[in-house]
Design a protein around this motif. Sequence first.
Motif, mmCIF file in Angstrom:
data_model
loop_
_atom_site.group_PDB
_atom_site.id
_atom_site.type_symbol
_atom_site.label_atom_id
_atom_site.label_comp_id
_atom_site.label_asym_id
_atom_site.label_seq_id
_atom_site.Cartn_x
_atom_site.Cartn_y
_atom_site.Cartn_z
ATOM 1 N N GLY A 48 3.669 -2.409 11.382
ATOM 2 C CA GLY A 48 4.152 -2.398 10.165
ATOM 3 C C GLY A 48 5.183 -3.083 9.937
ATOM 4 O O GLY A 48 5.371 -3.951 8.885
ATOM 5 N N PHE A 49 6.247 -3.342 10.914
ATOM 6 C CA PHE A 49 7.411 -4.066 10.904
ATOM 7 C C PHE A 49 6.948 -5.945 10.732
ATOM 8 O O PHE A 49 7.392 -6.459 9.802
ATOM 9 N N LEU A 50 6.080 -6.128 11.559
ATOM 10 C CA LEU A 50 5.641 -7.631 11.661
ATOM 11 C C LEU A 50 5.013 -7.837 10.391
ATOM 12 O O LEU A 50 5.275 -8.839 9.732
ATOM 13 N N VAL A 51 3.955 -6.981 9.840
ATOM 14 C CA VAL A 51 3.320 -7.292 8.757
ATOM 15 C C VAL A 51 4.139 -7.462 7.580
ATOM 16 O O VAL A 51 4.090 -8.202 6.405
ATOM 17 N N ALA A 52 5.000 -6.561 7.300
ATOM 18 C CA ALA A 52 6.054 -6.354 6.233
ATOM 19 C C ALA A 52 7.069 -7.565 6.287
ATOM 20 O O ALA A 52 7.547 -8.127 4.959
ATOM 21 N N ARG A 53 7.412 -8.154 7.373
ATOM 22 C CA ARG A 53 8.266 -9.353 7.295
ATOM 23 C C ARG A 53 7.338 -10.414 6.944
ATOM 24 O O ARG A 53 7.946 -11.578 6.401
ATOM 25 N N ARG A 54 6.100 -10.541 7.558
ATOM 26 C CA ARG A 54 5.316 -12.032 7.204
ATOM 27 C C ARG A 54 4.767 -11.950 5.952
ATOM 28 O O ARG A 54 4.281 -13.149 5.273
ATOM 29 N N GLN A 55 3.889 -10.588 5.630
ATOM 30 C CA GLN A 55 3.442 -10.676 4.287
ATOM 31 C C GLN A 55 3.653 -9.526 3.705
ATOM 32 O O GLN A 55 3.513 -8.447 3.420
ATOM 33 N N PRO A 56 5.194 -9.703 3.156
ATOM 34 C CA PRO A 56 5.524 -8.529 2.152
ATOM 35 C C PRO A 56 4.925 -8.068 1.001
ATOM 36 O O PRO A 56 5.011 -6.885 0.758
ATOM 37 N N LEU A 256 -5.823 7.647 18.389
ATOM 38 C CA LEU A 256 -5.378 7.070 17.045
ATOM 39 C C LEU A 256 -4.376 5.792 17.050
ATOM 40 O O LEU A 256 -4.370 5.111 16.132
ATOM 41 N N ALA A 257 -3.992 5.520 18.208
ATOM 42 C CA ALA A 257 -3.300 4.189 18.414
ATOM 43 C C ALA A 257 -4.141 3.150 18.287
ATOM 44 O O ALA A 257 -3.354 2.039 18.087
ATOM 45 N N ALA A 258 -5.512 3.248 18.400
ATOM 46 C CA ALA A 258 -6.307 2.090 18.448
ATOM 47 C C ALA A 258 -6.466 1.456 16.827
ATOM 48 O O ALA A 258 -6.463 0.352 16.771
ATOM 49 N N LEU A 259 -6.277 2.148 15.949
ATOM 50 C CA LEU A 259 -6.373 1.810 14.556
ATOM 51 C C LEU A 259 -5.228 0.928 14.178
ATOM 52 O O LEU A 259 -5.349 -0.173 13.426
ATOM 53 N N PRO A 260 -4.010 1.162 14.329
ATOM 54 C CA PRO A 260 -2.965 0.049 13.974
ATOM 55 C C PRO A 260 -2.875 -1.037 14.763
ATOM 56 O O PRO A 260 -2.653 -2.148 14.223
ATOM 57 N N VAL A 261 -3.311 -0.989 16.018
ATOM 58 C CA VAL A 261 -3.344 -2.162 16.937
ATOM 59 C C VAL A 261 -4.536 -2.975 16.489
ATOM 60 O O VAL A 261 -4.084 -4.301 16.062
ATOM 61 N N SER A 262 -5.846 -2.404 16.184
ATOM 62 C CA SER A 262 -6.529 -3.394 15.677
ATOM 63 C C SER A 262 -6.447 -3.858 14.188
ATOM 64 O O SER A 262 -6.722 -4.948 14.081
ATOM 65 N N ILE A 263 -5.907 -3.257 13.145
ATOM 66 C CA ILE A 263 -5.432 -3.541 11.979
ATOM 67 C C ILE A 263 -4.368 -4.669 11.986
ATOM 68 O O ILE A 263 -4.584 -5.743 11.479
ATOM 69 N N GLY A 264 -3.430 -4.487 13.077
ATOM 70 C CA GLY A 264 -2.436 -5.525 13.246
ATOM 71 C C GLY A 264 -3.101 -6.730 13.778
ATOM 72 O O GLY A 264 -2.676 -8.025 13.215
ATOM 73 N N VAL A 265 -3.932 -6.997 14.833
ATOM 74 C CA VAL A 265 -4.686 -7.953 15.121
ATOM 75 C C VAL A 265 -5.553 -8.481 14.144
ATOM 76 O O VAL A 265 -5.464 -9.905 13.913
ATOM 77 N N ALA A 266 -6.264 -7.926 13.298
ATOM 78 C CA ALA A 266 -7.176 -8.543 12.233
ATOM 79 C C ALA A 266 -6.022 -9.067 11.183
ATOM 80 O O ALA A 266 -6.298 -10.223 10.788
ATOM 81 N N ILE A 267 -5.157 -8.471 10.760
ATOM 82 C CA ILE A 267 -4.219 -9.039 9.697
ATOM 83 C C ILE A 267 -3.468 -10.320 10.128
ATOM 84 O O ILE A 267 -3.528 -11.223 9.317
#
Length: 393
Positions: A48-56, A256-267
């Motif tokens: 969340g922090f990485l995506v919010a910083r790079r793609q606000p 459940l940790a697999a979902l944020p990790v996979s979405i982070g890689v995809a985004i």
Amino acid sequence: MSSKGWSVVLGGIAAASLAGMIPLSVFAHLVGAGVVALVIGVPCAAIGFLVARRQPRNPLGWLFLVIACCLFIPTVGGDYAYLDYRLGHHVPFAAAGLAVDQLWSEGLALFIVVILLFPDGRLPSRFWRWALRVWCAAFAVLLIASVAATAGALAAHPVRTDTSGGLVALDSPAGWFAVVYHGCLLVIFVLSVGFIGRQVLSWRRSSGERRQQLKWLASGATVSIAGLVLAVMFTSSSGTSANVPQWLGNLPWFGLAALPVSIGVAILRYRLYDIDRIISRTLAYALVTGLLVGVFAGLVLLTTDVLSLSSPVAVAASTLAAAALFNPLRQRVQRVVDRRFNRTRYNADRTVAAFAARLKDAVDVTAVRDDLTTVVQQTLEPAHVSLWISPPA
């Protein structure tokens, strides 16, 4: 405040609640719940922090930060209230901690919105925008009803809590709250299935980079749903049987940790095209493990019941047989899985193998050069290929 400032604020809240959660979980003897929140919440906070910083402008980053806070803060509150209501330490503001403890499941429900808005946070049609509004309305009604039921339960004397420290009134809904609770859950469940179906249809119509992103989403969602189902099964089993260890019931939640990790890689598109290899390897090793377990169990039964060998000898012989079968079985299963789920790599391997076979009998340098150039273009698909051959001395 700018978007970067808000990301720092939410990330700081998540970090501060995480720092307070760890000692409280140890002191309250609720390490299992703390570890589950840690394993799920840390990837959510980081992505969340990485995506919010790079793609606000992408709401997924902000949603992940909110989910992380909804995991850490309720765990802190629940552990704090547990000291008072279950361990009898009489700490101040224990009722407030018990009230925020109920936000844990609401935080997990936001994963469904993440799936719907993946990958850029935009919805293509008015229908899905209205579906999201209905989902949010049902979620808001459920949240308001939970707040009202929590206030009523905390106003009662004595306050009734279960063995895990949760409110009995919310764990076992009754009366008006049961009607609202189950009605909202039904609406949320139906719409959630529709949100997942939307991404399935998007995957069938997509290609290129978008298809790889959806593969990451599908992989993470599959692992998460499987973990959630197993967690519910273990929870119900532990409620009816004392033979199920508590730590065993906590392990499936880690999925459940697999979902944020996979979405982070995809985004963020980091190693995006590795998903085909990950899927093929995972399926291959899962199938090999299942087959070897079946072979091992069958050989043990055969040697003990039919051949009447002693148990240590039967187990040793079965182990050796399973170990001997591992590598050839893995190669065969990997080829089958690659042919079905990783076709690009399978075709590339066949092309390279055919070129190697032709190279044994080739004598013409021009033919070898043309053949090699064709193989490189088919397997690697570069924008430009040039081959330089050193002249003979």
